[in-house]
Design an enzyme around this catalytic site. Structure first.
Site, PDB file in Angstrom:
ATOM      1  N   HIS A 167      34.308  39.176  34.071  1.00  0.00           N
ATOM      2  CA  HIS A 167      33.970  38.482  32.831  1.00  0.00           C
ATOM      3  C   HIS A 167      32.605  37.835  33.014  1.00  0.00           C
ATOM      4  O   HIS A 167      32.197  37.482  34.119  1.00  0.00           O
ATOM      5  CB  HIS A 167      35.041  37.409  32.566  1.00  0.00           C
ATOM      6  CG  HIS A 167      34.971  36.740  31.243  1.00  0.00           C
ATOM      7  ND1 HIS A 167      34.054  35.753  30.959  1.00  0.00           N
ATOM      8  CD2 HIS A 167      35.717  36.892  30.115  1.00  0.00           C
ATOM      9  CE1 HIS A 167      34.236  35.317  29.726  1.00  0.00           C
ATOM     10  NE2 HIS A 167      35.228  35.993  29.182  1.00  0.00           N
ATOM     11  N   ASP A 190      38.631  34.389  39.926  1.00  0.00           N
ATOM     12  CA  ASP A 190      38.871  34.145  38.510  1.00  0.00           C
ATOM     13  C   ASP A 190      40.309  34.562  38.242  1.00  0.00           C
ATOM     14  O   ASP A 190      40.621  35.753  38.167  1.00  0.00           O
ATOM     15  CB  ASP A 190      37.885  34.957  37.673  1.00  0.00           C
ATOM     16  CG  ASP A 190      38.169  34.876  36.173  1.00  0.00           C
ATOM     17  OD1 ASP A 190      39.172  34.257  35.778  1.00  0.00           O
ATOM     18  OD2 ASP A 190      37.392  35.462  35.397  1.00  0.00           O
ATOM     19  N   GLN A 218      43.601  35.840  34.165  1.00  0.00           N
ATOM     20  CA  GLN A 218      44.571  36.842  33.744  1.00  0.00           C
ATOM     21  C   GLN A 218      45.711  37.000  34.752  1.00  0.00           C
ATOM     22  O   GLN A 218      46.616  37.808  34.533  1.00  0.00           O
ATOM     23  CB  GLN A 218      43.876  38.196  33.541  1.00  0.00           C
ATOM     24  CG  GLN A 218      42.718  38.177  32.564  1.00  0.00           C
ATOM     25  CD  GLN A 218      43.140  37.835  31.141  1.00  0.00           C
ATOM     26  OE1 GLN A 218      44.286  38.027  30.760  1.00  0.00           O
ATOM     27  NE2 GLN A 218      42.209  37.324  30.345  1.00  0.00           N
ATOM     28  N   LYS A 255      45.244  30.323  27.950  1.00  0.00           N
ATOM     29  CA  LYS A 255      45.745  31.683  28.150  1.00  0.00           C
ATOM     30  C   LYS A 255      47.166  31.683  28.703  1.00  0.00           C
ATOM     31  O   LYS A 255      47.751  32.749  28.897  1.00  0.00           O
ATOM     32  CB  LYS A 255      44.817  32.457  29.086  1.00  0.00           C
ATOM     33  CG  LYS A 255      43.413  32.683  28.538  1.00  0.00           C
ATOM     34  CD  LYS A 255      42.564  33.491  29.509  1.00  0.00           C
ATOM     35  CE  LYS A 255      41.097  33.530  29.096  1.00  0.00           C
ATOM     36  NZ  LYS A 255      40.878  34.283  27.863  1.00  0.00           N
ATOM     37  N   CYS A 279      33.263  40.118  26.663  1.00  0.00           N
ATOM     38  CA  CYS A 279      32.489  39.379  27.672  1.00  0.00           C
ATOM     39  C   CYS A 279      32.435  40.137  28.993  1.00  0.00           C
ATOM     40  O   CYS A 279      32.574  39.553  30.078  1.00  0.00           O
ATOM     41  CB  CYS A 279      33.060  37.977  27.880  1.00  0.00           C
ATOM     42  SG  CYS A 279      32.871  36.901  26.448  1.00  0.00           S
TER      43      CYS A 279
END
Length: 422
Positions: A135, A211, A214, A237, A379
């Site tokens: 991202h 990151d 997700q 999220k 993104c």
């Protein structure tokens, strides 16, 4: 606790999706006269009543600033906020809740790593290794640091299967000070072998940042077992509110890093000559924090833990298999799904092309059927360039989706084909 998201948890699916949908007020309200089929959770998830109630409870019954008030409401608000911090620490297997730093989103968390740790430790010629599926939030801060300090950025490529190509990993890691990668791609859903990368990075004397936007909402996550050094994720999220994110890092790293923002709450003392910082985690939480949002995030963590993270992962693997099978059976070669074809190697995030219909046109037509998907570059422009596309449509599934939602998408695509064939 599962640390490898590609390994399917044993047992049968136990999620009662109909009951879960009932917990989300927005999913029970018609949109333009149609039942809402929400397939954009990779961008932001919907919020259960438990989260909304927790935030309302704070504002109605304990609204006060935290940590600096010697009265009942302030103490109550402070305890509620710190309870949420402990719940987040439990969710990710953090050794100490003092390692959990609240930010406004994962983007700020990743920028904090680059600004604070990066500026204290990286100089001209030092190497940061990223991947091609990142991202922008895990690319742009490093470009900014490269422009300022002259560091070198290297990118792990991807193979034809959509997974990271690690065949030249040793070469990529030569001279690296940091590896910063997503745990699960937000475009293709590709799962990244974080433990393998962590071991390889540490063997070369580098740190690893992840990151986890997700990952944390979908897979049982244990930062200690993953053996990583930093992790960033967002509350919105994972059924929590917007405006709240998390940076987790090993305590010794946080203690050595300079503060990111200066002001009230992060100081031990201030004089006309200088200042000293307070202890973790408040060293990195200058100013009034987003108290209601933190409390809402704590409620979201409780909600997910009650469902069971292994149950969530199992449900998404099964639903992913159904999605790919249904799309291929009904639309064949007219649909191209980017990313791994094996459900256990991906999250329930599907970027796809349908015939020659532009993704934005497709999204608008699907919306007329009550089906919400996202269209754009998500993104992730370097990945889009690699895929040879300017944009994709993206359907992302979560705890409140089931096979009937996939069926609605599949049927709506038929109408889109009829419309654009005129």
């Amino acid at each position: 606790m599962t640390t490898d998201p590609s390994s399917q948890p044993a047992g049968a699916t136990t999620l009662d999706v109909a009951k879960i949908k009932g917990d989300f007020p927005i999913l029970n309200k018609p949109i333009n006269g149609r039942e809402l089929i929400y397939l954009d959770s990779a961008s932001t998830s919907q919020k259960p009543t438990a989260v909304l109630d927790a935030m309302r409870e704070y504002y109605e019954n304990s609204n006060a600033n935290v940590h600096r008030g010697a009265y009942f409401l302030s103490d109550l608000a402070s305890r509620s906020m710190e309870r949420a911090r402990k719940r987040v620490a439990k969710l990710i297997g953090a050794p100490s809740s003092d390692e959990v730093i609240f930010t406004k989103n994962a983007t700020e968390s990743l920028n904090l790593i680059a600004y604070s740790w990066g500026r204290a430790n990286l100089n001209q010629g030092d190497v940061v290794v990223l991947s091609l599926i990142e991202h922008h939030a895990n690319i742009v801060p490093w470009h900014m640091l490269a422009a300022e300090r002259g560091i070198e950025l290297r990118f792990i490529p991807i193979g034809d299967d959509g997974l990271l190509d690690l065949s030249h990993l040793d070469e990529l890691l030569d001279g690296a000070k940091l590896v910063s990668v997503t745990a699960m791609g937000n475009v293709t859903g590709a799962i990244v072998p974080v433990q393998r990368l962590a071991a390889a990075a540490h063997a070369k004397g580098a740190l690893i940042a992840v990151d986890a936007c997700q990952l944390v909402p979908h897979v049982a996550t244990n930062v200690a077992e993953l053996d990583i050094d930093f992790a960033a994720f967002s509350g919105h999220k994972m059924c929590g509110p917007t405006g709240i994110g998390v940076l987790w890092a090993r305590k010794e790293l946080l203690e050595a890093m300079p503060p990111f923002l200066g002001g009230g709450g992060m100081i031990a003392n201030v004089t006309t000559e200088g200042f000293s910082t307070t202890d973790l985690p408040h060293k990195f939480e200058a100013g009034t924090p987003p108290i209601a949002e933190i409390i809402g995030l704590g409620a979201a963590v409780d909600y997910l833990l009650d469902l069971g993270m292994d149950n969530i992962r199992r449900h998404e693997i099964e639903l992913s298999a159904y999605f790919m099978r249904a799309m291929k059976e009904h639309h064949g070669d007219d649909v191209v799904i980017h990313g791994p074809s094996e459900p256990s190697q991906r999250g329930a995030v599907f970027s796809f092309a349908y015939k020659d219909v532009h993704p934005h046109d497709l999204s608008q037509v699907l919306d007329e059927h009550g089906v919400n998907v996202r269209a754009g570059h998500h993104c992730a422009k370097p990945l889009m360039k690699h895929l040879g596309v300017g944009a994709t449509a993206r359907a992302s599934l979560y705890i409140y989706n089931d096979e009937s939602d996939v069926d609605r998408l599949v049927a709506a695509l038929d109408d889109a084909a009829d419309l654009f064939s005129l």
